[in-house]
Design a protein around this motif. Structure first.
Motif, short mmCIF file in Angstrom:
data_model
loop_
_atom_site.label_atom_id
_atom_site.label_comp_id
_atom_site.label_asym_id
_atom_site.label_seq_id
_atom_site.Cartn_x
_atom_site.Cartn_y
_atom_site.Cartn_z
N LYS A 101 -7.78 44.03 0.47
CA LYS A 101 -8.74 43.96 -0.63
C LYS A 101 -8.85 45.28 -1.35
CE LYS A 101 -13.16 45.10 1.55
NZ LYS A 101 -13.84 45.87 0.52
N ALA A 112 -13.10 38.58 0.93
CA ALA A 112 -13.22 39.18 2.26
C ALA A 112 -14.39 38.58 3.04
CB ALA A 112 -13.37 40.69 2.13
N ARG A 115 -13.24 35.29 4.36
CA ARG A 115 -12.23 35.51 5.40
C ARG A 115 -12.89 35.97 6.69
NH1 ARG A 115 -7.07 35.77 4.44
NH2 ARG A 115 -6.75 37.44 5.96
N THR A 122 -8.66 41.39 7.23
CA THR A 122 -8.82 41.94 5.89
C THR A 122 -8.99 43.44 6.04
OG1 THR A 122 -9.94 39.95 5.07
CG2 THR A 122 -10.29 41.98 3.83
#
Length: 143
Positions: A101, A112, A115, A122
């Motif tokens: 990211k 993120a 996730r 991440t």
């Protein structure tokens, strides 16, 4: 400072910072490439705004299996809808095995967040070894 002067200042600052991103695109690509090699990743999808085309071009040259939004084919009525492209980018990014990211991006932070709820890896691009210090110091948009 008037609203017009403020807009002009912000526009000039953004141009300056995009210029730094462009000139440092090779260093950014090197940092990403190092991580890809370390993790044995051979396929890459880049979800990035148009102003990062320099980085996308470098990555596509270095990794032939790199794809980006420009490679996504949408049905006719959605071809010019940036919102739909962003949703496709978001879905691909959320489902990927690995996600890097941008610390500058609320869009990345949103991906993120989802996730994290799925316990997927991440990391912040700024944490990559070799990430250019000149770019790390930028204060683009929503840092």
């Amino acid at each position: 400072m008037s609203a017009h002067q403020l807009r002009a200042h912000c526009r000039d600052q953004l141009r300056h910072e995009i210029g730094i991103l462009t000139t440092k695109s090779g260093g950014i690509a090197d940092a990403v490439a190092t991580r890809l090699t370390q993790t044995n990743i051979t396929k890459l999808y880049i979800a990035a705004p148009d102003y990062e085309n320099a980085i996308i071009s470098v990555m596509k040259r270095r990794f032939p299996f790199t794809k980006a939004a420009s490679d996504v084919i949408l049905p006719g009525k959605y071809k010019s809808d940036n919102y739909v492209y962003s949703l496709v980018d978001q879905e691909i990014s959320q489902r990927s095995d690995y996600f890097i990211k941008s610390g500058f991006s609320m869009w990345s932070a949103f991906v993120a967040f989802f996730r994290e709820s799925m316990s997927k890896t991440t990391i912040d691009i700024q944490d990559l070894p070799g990430y250019p210090e000149a770019v790390r110091k930028l204060h683009l948009w929503m840092k």
